[in-house]
Motif scaffolding. Structure first.
Motif, PDB file in Angstrom:
ATOM      1  N   TRP A 148      31.637  10.947  51.152  1.00 43.77           N
ATOM      2  CA  TRP A 148      30.385  11.190  50.433  1.00 43.77           C
ATOM      3  C   TRP A 148      29.908   9.939  49.695  1.00 43.77           C
ATOM      4  CZ3 TRP A 148      32.362  16.425  48.150  1.00 43.77           C
ATOM      5  CH2 TRP A 148      31.953  17.482  48.974  1.00 43.77           C
ATOM      6  N   SER A 149      30.858   9.164  49.190  1.00 47.21           N
ATOM      7  CA  SER A 149      30.539   8.079  48.263  1.00 47.21           C
ATOM      8  C   SER A 149      29.806   6.908  48.909  1.00 47.21           C
ATOM      9  CB  SER A 149      31.819   7.567  47.603  1.00 47.21           C
ATOM     10  OG  SER A 149      32.659   6.895  48.536  1.00 47.21           O
ATOM     11  N   ILE A 150      29.727   6.849  50.232  1.00 49.07           N
ATOM     12  CA  ILE A 150      29.075   5.704  50.878  1.00 49.07           C
ATOM     13  C   ILE A 150      27.563   5.839  50.895  1.00 49.07           C
ATOM     14  CG2 ILE A 150      31.106   5.342  52.338  1.00 49.07           C
ATOM     15  CD1 ILE A 150      29.448   6.407  54.697  1.00 49.07           C
ATOM     16  N   ALA A 151      27.021   6.955  50.425  1.00 45.90           N
ATOM     17  CA  ALA A 151      25.579   7.194  50.518  1.00 45.90           C
ATOM     18  C   ALA A 151      24.772   6.125  49.806  1.00 45.90           C
ATOM     19  CB  ALA A 151      25.234   8.567  49.952  1.00 45.90           C
ATOM     20  N   GLY A 152      25.177   5.786  48.592  1.00 50.00           N
ATOM     21  CA  GLY A 152      24.406   4.831  47.808  1.00 50.00           C
ATOM     22  C   GLY A 152      24.338   3.462  48.446  1.00 50.00           C
ATOM     23  N   VAL A 153      25.479   2.930  48.852  1.00 46.94           N
ATOM     24  CA  VAL A 153      25.507   1.578  49.406  1.00 46.94           C
ATOM     25  C   VAL A 153      24.793   1.520  50.746  1.00 46.94           C
ATOM     26  CG1 VAL A 153      27.763   1.858  50.552  1.00 46.94           C
ATOM     27  CG2 VAL A 153      26.993  -0.415  49.854  1.00 46.94           C
ATOM     28  N   VAL A 154      24.879   2.590  51.558  1.00 43.49           N
ATOM     29  CA  VAL A 154      24.168   2.603  52.840  1.00 43.49           C
ATOM     30  C   VAL A 154      22.660   2.697  52.611  1.00 43.49           C
ATOM     31  CG1 VAL A 154      23.777   3.925  54.953  1.00 43.49           C
ATOM     32  CG2 VAL A 154      26.105   3.556  54.136  1.00 43.49           C
ATOM     33  N   THR A 155      22.228   3.521  51.662  1.00 45.88           N
ATOM     34  CA  THR A 155      20.805   3.658  51.364  1.00 45.88           C
ATOM     35  C   THR A 155      20.190   2.333  50.943  1.00 45.88           C
ATOM     36  OG1 THR A 155      21.155   5.955  50.676  1.00 45.88           O
ATOM     37  CG2 THR A 155      19.118   4.909  49.969  1.00 45.88           C
ATOM     38  N   ARG A 156      20.960   1.514  50.247  1.00 48.00           N
ATOM     39  CA  ARG A 156      20.446   0.218  49.791  1.00 48.00           C
ATOM     40  C   ARG A 156      20.253  -0.779  50.942  1.00 48.00           C
ATOM     41  NH1 ARG A 156      19.271   3.231  46.413  1.00 48.00           N
ATOM     42  NH2 ARG A 156      19.884   3.188  44.194  1.00 48.00           N
ATOM     43  N   GLN A 157      20.720  -0.425  52.147  1.00 53.51           N
ATOM     44  CA  GLN A 157      20.541  -1.297  53.303  1.00 53.51           C
ATOM     45  C   GLN A 157      19.250  -0.998  54.055  1.00 53.51           C
ATOM     46  OE1 GLN A 157      23.026  -3.559  53.245  1.00 53.51           O
ATOM     47  NE2 GLN A 157      23.909  -2.267  51.639  1.00 53.51           N
ATOM     48  N   LEU A 158      18.519   0.057  53.662  1.00 51.02           N
ATOM     49  CA  LEU A 158      17.318   0.462  54.381  1.00 51.02           C
ATOM     50  C   LEU A 158      16.160  -0.496  54.099  1.00 51.02           C
ATOM     51  CD1 LEU A 158      17.495   4.320  53.725  1.00 51.02           C
ATOM     52  CD2 LEU A 158      18.318   3.055  55.722  1.00 51.02           C
ATOM     53  N   ASP A 159      15.307  -0.668  55.108  1.00 54.27           N
ATOM     54  CA  ASP A 159      14.186  -1.604  54.984  1.00 54.27           C
ATOM     55  C   ASP A 159      12.865  -0.910  54.681  1.00 54.27           C
ATOM     56  OD1 ASP A 159      15.778  -3.855  55.588  1.00 54.27           O
ATOM     57  OD2 ASP A 159      15.613  -3.450  57.746  1.00 54.27           O
ATOM     58  N   ALA A 160      12.513   0.116  55.459  1.00 47.30           N
ATOM     59  CA  ALA A 160      11.169   0.689  55.357  1.00 47.30           C
ATOM     60  C   ALA A 160      11.152   2.178  55.035  1.00 47.30           C
ATOM     61  CB  ALA A 160      10.401   0.452  56.665  1.00 47.30           C
ATOM     62  N   ALA A 161      12.225   2.894  55.298  1.00 45.90           N
ATOM     63  CA  ALA A 161      12.243   4.344  55.088  1.00 45.90           C
ATOM     64  C   ALA A 161      12.032   4.681  53.616  1.00 45.90           C
ATOM     65  CB  ALA A 161      13.563   4.924  55.581  1.00 45.90           C
ATOM     66  N   LYS A 162      11.138   5.639  53.354  1.00 42.16           N
ATOM     67  CA  LYS A 162      10.822   6.043  51.992  1.00 42.16           C
ATOM     68  C   LYS A 162      11.591   7.309  51.610  1.00 42.16           C
ATOM     69  CE  LYS A 162       7.974   2.634  51.833  1.00 42.16           C
ATOM     70  NZ  LYS A 162       8.344   1.406  51.111  1.00 42.16           N
ATOM     71  N   THR A 163      11.300   7.792  50.391  1.00 42.82           N
ATOM     72  CA  THR A 163      12.086   8.869  49.775  1.00 42.82           C
ATOM     73  C   THR A 163      12.300  10.070  50.688  1.00 42.82           C
ATOM     74  OG1 THR A 163      11.319   8.214  47.585  1.00 42.82           O
ATOM     75  CG2 THR A 163      12.192  10.443  47.810  1.00 42.82           C
ATOM     76  N   PHE A 164      11.217  10.753  51.081  1.00 48.94           N
ATOM     77  CA  PHE A 164      11.367  11.996  51.842  1.00 48.94           C
ATOM     78  C   PHE A 164      11.734  11.736  53.291  1.00 48.94           C
ATOM     79  CE2 PHE A 164       8.717  13.442  48.263  1.00 48.94           C
ATOM     80  CZ  PHE A 164       9.518  14.480  47.817  1.00 48.94           C
TER      81      PHE A 164
END
Length: 302
Positions: A17-33
Motif C-alpha cells: 500500500w505504501s508505494i502509492a505516494g512515491v509512484v503518484t509523484r512520478q506522474l506527468d499529466a494525469a490529474k486528480t480524478f
C-alpha cells in the motif's frame, strides 16, 4: 491462517500500500480524478482475474449475487477508501495524508466496542493511546500553517480511516458466535469497491490527459499497490481483530513517508519522524505482548 501468519500478511499488505505516494509523484499529466479512475479501473480488472482464478468465474458471480447487505456495505467502504485516498494525495503531501489516515485504530476500537461489544485488552488500549500521541505530534506539525489546498487534502483523507474502521468492523462482525448463517466470502467486496470508485470518477476524469507512461504507473498502482494487498488484508482480517488490523495498517504511515522521502523528494519534518517512531514502537510493543500472552498457556501445558 495462524495469528502470526496473519500479522505477517498484514505487514506485507501495508508495504505494498505504501508505494502509492512515491509512484503518484512520478506522474506527468494525469490529474486528480483521472488518477483515481485509472487506478480503480486497473484494480477492478486485476481483481476480476485474481478472484476468477482463486474462486472460479461461476463461484465469483454467485458470491457477488448472494453476498448480501454486509458485502455491499463493505464494497461501499472500499470505494470511499480508494477514491478519497487518491484525491487527497493529489491535494497535499504524502505525509499529511498518511498521518490523517493513522487515526483509523482509534475509530476502529470505538466501533468494535460500540457495535460488537468487544472488550479490548489493556495492551491494545495502551498501544492506541501511544499511537494517538504520535499521530497528534505529526498531525499538529504538518497541518499548522498549511494553505487551503493542503487543508482540503487532509479533510478528504479523513474519509479513509472512517471507512476503513467501519469496513474492518463489518468483516469482523461475520465472525460473531451469535451469527447462525455461514460467513460470506468478502473478497468480492474489494471488486465491488473498485468498480464503484471507477464508475464514480469516470465522468470527472474525462477528457483523459494521461500519456502511456502515466497509464503504466497507474496500472502498477491498480494491481500491485491495491488489488493484491487488499486481498491480503481481507484474508488477514478473518483472523485479526478490527483494532489489531488498524494498528498494523499504521505501518503504511512509516513505509509511505520513507518512500516519499527517498523517491519523491518530500523530506519529512522532525515531528513526522518522531511521531512516526512512536507509532512504530506502539505497534511492536502491542504485537510482542500479544505473542507473549499467546505463548504463555502453551508453555504451561508443556
Amino acid at each position: 491462517m495462524t495469528h502470526r501468519r496473519a500479522v505477517a500478511t498484514m505487514v506485507l499488505a501495508t508495504l505494498l500500500w505504501s508505494i502509492a505516494g512515491v509512484v503518484t509523484r512520478q506522474l506527468d499529466a494525469a490529474k486528480t480524478f483521472e488518477v483515481t479512475f485509472w487506478r480503480s479501473a486497473f484494480n477492478a480488472l486485476a481483481l476480476v482475474v485474481l478472484l476468477g482464478w482463486l474462486r472460479g468465474p461461476a463461484v465469483l458471480v454467485a458470491s457477488l449475487r448472494g453476498g448480501g447487505r454486509v458485502m455491499w456495505l463493505s464494497g461501499l467502504c472500499w470505494s470511499v477508501m480508494f477514491t478519497a485516498f487518491m484525491v487527497a494525495i493529489t491535494l497535499t503531501t504524502v505525509a499529511n495524508v498518511l498521518v490523517t489516515m493513522a487515526v483509523s485504530p482509534l475509530i476502529a476500537a470505538l466501533a468494535a466496542r460500540l457495535w460488537l461489544g468487544h472488550r479490548l485488552p489493556p495492551r491494545t488500549w495502551g498501544a492506541i493511546v501511544a499511537a494517538g500521541v504520535g499521530i497528534a505530534w505529526m498531525y499538529g506539525s504538518e497541518v499548522h500553517g498549511a494553505g487551503a489546498r493542503h487543508v482540503l487534502g487532509v479533510a478528504v483523507a479523513l474519509a479513509v480511516p472512517v471507512a476503513a474502521a467501519v469496513n474492518w468492523t463489518l468483516i469482523q462482525s461475520l465472525r460473531s458466535p451469535r451469527r447462525s448463517a455461514p460467513a460470506p466470502d468478502m473478497l468480492p467486496a474489494v471488486l465491488i469497491g473498485a468498480t464503484l470508485s471507477a464508475l464514480a470518477t469516470l465522468p470527472l476524469a474525462w477528457p483523459f490527459e494521461a500519456g502511456g507512461r502515466d497509464v503504466a504507473w497507474l496500472a502498477l498502482l491498480g494491481v500491485a499497490q491495491l488489488a493484491v494487498p487488499c486481498l491480503l488484508a481481507v484474508s488477514a482480517a478473518r483472523v485479526l481483530s478490527a483494532p489489531e488490523v488498524s494498528l498494523l495498517a499504521l505501518l503504511e504511515v512509516i513505509f509511505g513517508v520513507a518512500w516519499a522521502w527517498l523517491g519523491g523528494g518530500e523530506t519529512p519534518s522532525p515531528a513526522v519522524l518522531g511521531g512516526g517512531a512512536l507509532v512504530l514502537v506502539a505497534l511492536v510493543a502491542n504485537e510482542l505482548l500479544g505473542v507473549r500472552r499467546a505463548m504463555g498457556p502453551q508453555a504451561a501445558r508443556r
